[in-house]
Design an enzyme around this catalytic site. Structure first.
Site, mmCIF file in Angstrom:
data_model
loop_
_atom_site.group_PDB
_atom_site.id
_atom_site.type_symbol
_atom_site.label_atom_id
_atom_site.label_comp_id
_atom_site.label_asym_id
_atom_site.label_seq_id
_atom_site.Cartn_x
_atom_site.Cartn_y
_atom_site.Cartn_z
ATOM 1 N N GLY A 55 0.819 -1.209 0.000
ATOM 2 C CA GLY A 55 0.000 0.000 0.000
ATOM 3 C C GLY A 55 0.852 1.257 0.000
ATOM 4 O O GLY A 55 0.778 2.068 -0.904
ATOM 5 N N PHE A 56 1.644 1.416 1.063
ATOM 6 C CA PHE A 56 2.598 2.527 1.202
ATOM 7 C C PHE A 56 1.906 3.884 1.214
ATOM 8 O O PHE A 56 2.527 4.914 0.926
ATOM 9 C CB PHE A 56 3.668 2.461 0.090
ATOM 10 C CG PHE A 56 4.208 1.078 -0.134
ATOM 11 C CD1 PHE A 56 4.914 0.438 0.876
ATOM 12 C CD2 PHE A 56 3.987 0.401 -1.318
ATOM 13 C CE1 PHE A 56 5.392 -0.860 0.695
ATOM 14 C CE2 PHE A 56 4.463 -0.892 -1.507
ATOM 15 C CZ PHE A 56 5.166 -1.521 -0.497
ATOM 16 N N GLY B 9 1.694 -6.493 4.639
ATOM 17 C CA GLY B 9 3.036 -7.036 4.575
ATOM 18 C C GLY B 9 3.828 -6.786 5.839
ATOM 19 O O GLY B 9 4.963 -7.230 5.976
ATOM 20 N N LEU C 179 9.368 -6.073 18.241
ATOM 21 C CA LEU C 179 8.430 -7.127 18.643
ATOM 22 C C LEU C 179 8.745 -8.457 17.973
ATOM 23 O O LEU C 179 8.552 -9.518 18.567
ATOM 24 C CB LEU C 179 6.999 -6.697 18.311
ATOM 25 C CG LEU C 179 6.545 -5.397 19.003
ATOM 26 C CD1 LEU C 179 5.161 -4.982 18.503
ATOM 27 C CD2 LEU C 179 6.542 -5.552 20.514
ATOM 28 N N LYS D 62 12.360 -10.851 12.935
ATOM 29 C CA LYS D 62 12.338 -11.319 11.546
ATOM 30 C C LYS D 62 11.510 -10.382 10.675
ATOM 31 O O LYS D 62 11.977 -9.894 9.639
ATOM 32 C CB LYS D 62 11.773 -12.746 11.483
ATOM 33 C CG LYS D 62 11.861 -13.369 10.107
ATOM 34 C CD LYS D 62 11.368 -14.819 10.084
ATOM 35 C CE LYS D 62 12.404 -15.773 10.674
ATOM 36 N NZ LYS D 62 12.113 -17.182 10.337
ATOM 37 N N GLY E 47 7.132 1.038 9.928
ATOM 38 C CA GLY E 47 6.927 0.903 8.488
ATOM 39 C C GLY E 47 7.533 2.033 7.676
ATOM 40 O O GLY E 47 7.762 1.886 6.478
ATOM 41 N N GLU E 48 7.765 3.184 8.295
ATOM 42 C CA GLU E 48 8.171 4.346 7.500
ATOM 43 C C GLU E 48 9.584 4.829 7.790
ATOM 44 O O GLU E 48 10.211 5.461 6.940
ATOM 45 C CB GLU E 48 7.149 5.470 7.704
ATOM 46 C CG GLU E 48 5.806 5.016 7.165
ATOM 47 C CD GLU E 48 4.651 5.975 7.395
ATOM 48 O OE1 GLU E 48 4.486 6.866 6.572
ATOM 49 O OE2 GLU E 48 3.923 5.794 8.387
#
Lengths: 168, 777
Positions: free
Chosen positions: B281-282, B509, B670, B673, B743-744
């Site tokens: 998505g991003f 993802g 958390l 991987k 994520g960013e």
């Protein structure tokens, strides 16, 4: 006229405009083969045709009469994964999972190309029959499969662990 | 507690100055996160383990269902025709041939489209999801080059695509404002972001710059970018009675359900949006015109509709990141202390969206400068609404700021890491708030050692290997901790000792279901296989977007609230025979498949026993977390130190990244991987930003000229070296689980690290992204 898809005989579609990709996804509901660009630029639609990798979005289904197609569903399934599929899980060779079937199909055939001695852009000795299955060879040969999540390191690790022996 | 109560009622207006000050001054214990999440202390559970994705086998076998893969009875396929002018009106629109083409079920244009309200614009309301607020196919007006002007539905995709090509269009062209420089020269306005002007001032930065012993003053430009997730935007949609059912690719399921309801005049419960797997998505997978057009077409045709945008369609219809032109001017004294920090510039938006690329955001908390001037000006053009793309503001803002810091370090003859350490602030320079957790210096030290920074030759163009010039660079990355209002979660505990968590969140993802199963297992004291984590469904509790790297914190806080409610409920039904009888909820926690007294763990009863005695098959609780006041009480950010090594070919100018290390300070990790993958993924998109990504916009016609993955280049396998990732793993005591969303952060700082390495290799300072080989010849 029929095509073998994962071992099953499938009728060639009446409409000659139907791509192999759309036959798989819309006709056969084999959604594991993905549509990422429909113009041969991303590799998400990669399938195996008689063992060779091919972009199913750039191929018309009617071309495949009598040929044998293997999709990601034909390689393995949950509970009975192909070793490369399992390695993708262990090495986290994906995030969203959308390009993943194409990456896996591509890698399976790519290894065969190396084993046969087909050179790539980074192969240093074009006369040698033996190609070193190096980091650069893997990356170069997989560069037709885009991953926007950027799981490239995990993908290469998974391929290296699973298929290096087969390539050599 | 009156401050908290008041704050709840005015959650939407939290920025009011008085309230903000009260929250800033309140005791820590009144603020969410004031008492650290007990899970931070837990070191022997599932959290922190490199668990493989629980949905991994589905994804690698092609069995994970994406939006355009849900079959429906009687479904038809859609194709869109797009405007080829930027502004004007349709003077003719001949659809007769298309309607007569084989298999065509419907051709929808403004003439026969149902009357619909404009989409609620994202940020204009709590549940608004629209990328822009233009009416959708309601009249003959054209607002941008690429606007959908007709929707064709047919029995097959081939038939729809062919019929679309038979539509004849005439235009009455009007003057369109599409050139950035022309618009800028006519005048700009101060940009607003989330209701606040993008403008900050401390002291007199321009004067301090004039007086500074050392200074740099430079302009940096960044182009348009497109997210380009590999999954094309698409959905399968049907009207089932009065219910609009959407199988979507969506990072805002609850927002989209509400927003679609506004468009069609429905109750939000009449719209059901599910999105179990999103193929990337991003920031792009919010609500755009294709959602509305597909639903409208399905309504008119009385058939379910599958719409999948072509790759070109994604460029035409789904906004990307806007271009920026940024000035960074830095003044420093002999010791390298910043006396002036100026970061200003201009970006582009449209009159119908609310998103100026906020490139000063990373600068607000970056450095302790005596005088600061930050400002974003905007111009509005006739183009597709731009939108949020991975680290909006920070991704391109850190490019300018961190290149400038590198330039200043060279002027000072100082190591660029040392310059940053000397300007490390003790509190947030703009807000004055204390940092909740900031260990950026540790991240730099660890990164420098591992990367071999001491081997860098500070003199540019001094290291080579054959025809390759070699260089190293570094830069700081940063991204805020956000937690937005709207969280909620439901926990159902069964007599078998299993727990089901329901929450309307998303998996694009990040590993959401895996990581949250780990977290919930630890929180409830259960094994992972006793947890079912349901998500991606607008009918579940919560209005939580997968954006702003806030989903992890939002889920964490929601599940904490639901867990507290569960303990209350279990104690209520426990009865006098329970070892827990008479205990208060605050003294009780979850452990070993049940509840116990926290300071007397042997006073324990299993969930099975508790439910059996109460003769209950299950217990269900739902709760909402407190408003996210923590972000107004502390300055909360993630940080990174990025290290890059490049080689640049002396003959061709070709730049290659040979090594990269990201050293992160993002609270507790958390799942190492999945976290490694997120960090690397962000960095790789940052390599794209640095070296190749460029949405080419024709300033004569307002049309994107490279709407394909063949011409919009993203990093491929060969562009990406092995990327090393390390982290401090120091929990943020004020965040749920001690964790930040990650994520960013990876894309921030990366562009500057690459540019600085290229400068070190070649002596060429490229301030205009992307750094393509022609700029290095």
């Amino acid at each position: 006229m029929s095509i073998s898809v994962n071992g099953n005989a499938v009728q060639v579609p009446d409409d000659p405009r139907v791509s192999l990709l759309d036959l798989l996804r819309d006709g056969l509901h084999l959604h594991g083969t993905k549509k990422g660009c429909n113009q041969g630029a991303c590799g998400a639609c990669t399938v195996l045709v008689d063992g060779e990798r091919m972009l199913s979005c750039l191929s018309l289904a009617v071309q495949f009469d009598g040929r044998s197609i293997t999709t990601i569903e034909g390689l393995g399934e949950p509970g009975a994964l192909h070793p490369l599929q399992q390695a993708f899980v262990e090495h986290d060779g994906f995030q969203c999972g959308y390009c993943t079937p194409g990456q896996i199909c591509s890698a399976v055939a790519m290894v065969e190309e190396v084993r046969r001695g087909v050179p790539s852009h980074v192969t240093s000795d074009l006369n040698s029959n033996v190609i070193d299955f190096s980091h650069d060879e893997m990356r170069e040969r997989m560069s037709g499969n885009l991953c926007r999540c950027g799981a490239y390191n995990g993908i290469i690790d998974a391929i290296n662990e699973t298929l290096k022996e087969a390539a050599e | 507690m009156s401050i908290l109560e008041n704050a709840k009622q005015t959650a939407q207006g939290l920025f009011q100055a008085g309230m903000a000050k009260a929250i800033a001054m309140a005791p820590d214990s009144w603020i969410p996160g004031g008492e650290p999440d007990p899970l931070i202390r837990e070191r022997h559970g599932h959290v922190g383990r490199p668990v493989s994705r629980i949905d991994g086998p589905l994804k690698v076998s092609g069995k994970a269902p994406f939006a355009a893969e849900f079959p429906m009875e009687g479904m038809v396929y859609a194709a869109l025709a797009y405007s080829t002018i930027a502004k004007g009106r349709l003077s003719s629109l001949d659809t007769a041939d298309a309607e007569a083409a084989p298999g065509v079920v419907l051709v929808m244009t403004f003439r026969n489209a149902p009357r619909m309200q404009p989409p609620p614009l994202f940020l204009s309301g709590a549940k608004a999801a629209g990328g822009d607020k233009l009416p959708v196919m309601q009249d003959d007006r054209i607002h941008w080059n690429g606007q959908p002007i007709a929707l064709v539905l047919a029995e097959t995709q081939e038939q729809a695509d062919h019929a679309k090509s038979l539509i004849r269009v005439g235009y009455e062209v009007e003057h369109a404002d599409i050139a950035f420089a022309e618009a800028r020269d006519r005048g700009t306005d101060t940009a607003e972001f989330m209701g606040q002007p993008l403008h900050d001032e401390i002291g007199d930065a321009e004067k301090a710059l004039q007086d500074a012993a050392f200074k740099i003053d430079a302009t940096y430009t960044t182009p348009r970018h497109n997210h380009n997730p590999i999954e094309l935007h698409g959905l399968t949609v049907a009207w089932q009675g009065d219910t609009l059912r959407m199988h979507d690719a969506q990072q805002l399921v609850a927002h989209t359900a509400w927003s679609m309801a506004q468009v069609f005049g429905l109750d939000e419960k009449q719209v059901v949006v599910t999105s179990p797997f999103v193929g990337g998505g991003f920031g792009s997978k919010s609500m755009w015109q294709h959602h509305i057009l597909a639903a409208a077409g399905a309504k008119l045709a009385g058939r379910p509709v599958r719409i999948v945008l072509s790759r070109e369609g994604v460029f035409r219809l789904v906004g990307g990141r806007s271009p920026t032109e940024q000035r960074v001017a830095l003044g420093a004294d002999q010791e390298g202390k910043l006396t002036a920090l100026i970061h200003t510039g201009v970006t582009v938006k449209t009159p119908h969206n609310a998103m100026p690329e906020p490139f000063i955001l990373p600068t607000r908390s970056a450095y302790a400068a005596e005088n600061v001037l930050l400002d974003v000006q905007k111009v509005e053009l006739d183009m597709l609404g731009n939108t949020f793309m991975r680290a909006p503001g920070e991704a391109v803002g850190t490019f300018a700021l961190e290149c400038a810091m590198d330039e200043l370090a060279e002027k000072l003859g100082m190591d660029p890491i040392e310059l940053r350490v000397r300007n490390e602030p003790e509190k947030d320079p703009i807000s004055g708030l204390p940092f909740s957790s900031r260990h950026i210096v540790e991240a730099y030290r660890a990164g420098a050692e591992r990367f071999g920074w001491s081997r860098r030759n500070p003199k540019p163009r001094s290291v080579s290997d054959g025809e390759w010039l070699i260089g190293m660079g570094c830069a700081t990355g940063t991204y805020p901790y956000y937690r937005m209002p709207g969280g909620a979660a439901r926990i159902t505990l069964t007599r078998e000792g299993k727990a089901i968590v329901d929450i309307a969140v998303h998996e694009m993802g990040m590993g959401t279901s895996t990581v949250q199963t780990q977290v919930t297992a630890d929180r409830l004291g259960l094994p992972m296989d006793a947890i079912t984590f349901n998500y991606g469904d607008s009918t579940l509790p919560g209005v939580i977007m997968a954006g702003g790297s806030q989903q992890t914190a939002a889920i964490g806080a929601s599940v904490i609230a639901a867990h507290n409610a569960l303990i209350e409920e279990l104690l209520r039904i426990a009865g006098n025979d329970s070892p827990l009888a008479g205990l208060k909820a605050k003294d009780v926690g979850s452990r070993n498949g049940g509840l116990c007294k926290l300071d007397e763990p042997e006073r324990h009863e299993t969930y099975q026993s508790l439910l059996a005695r109460a003769q209950r098959d299950k217990v269900t609780v739902e709760a909402q977390p407190p408003q996210p006041l923590e972000t107004m009480h502390w300055s909360m950010h993630s940080h990174s130190a990025m290290f890059c090594e490049v080689k640049v070919n002396k003959v061709t100018g070709e730049p290659r990244v040979t090594r990269f290390l990201g050293s992160f300070d993002c609270g507790r990790i958390l799942n190492p991987k999945t976290a490694t993958s997120q960090f690397r993924g962000g960095i790789i998109m940052g390599l794209g930003l640095a070296l190749m990504e460029d949405t080419q916009f024709d300033e004569r016609k307002g049309r994107v000229m490279n709407p394909s993955l063949a011409e919009y280049h993203v990093p491929v396998h060969m562009d990406v070296p092995e990327i090393d990732v390390i982290w401090t793993d120091i929990p943020d005591p004020h965040a749920p689980m001690g964790a930040h969303g990650i994520g960013e952060i990876g894309i921030t700082g990366t562009g500057a690290a690459v540019a600085n390495a290229i400068y070190n290799a070649t002596g060429k300072r490229v301030r205009d992204l992307p750094i393509t080989l022609d700029k290095l010849l």
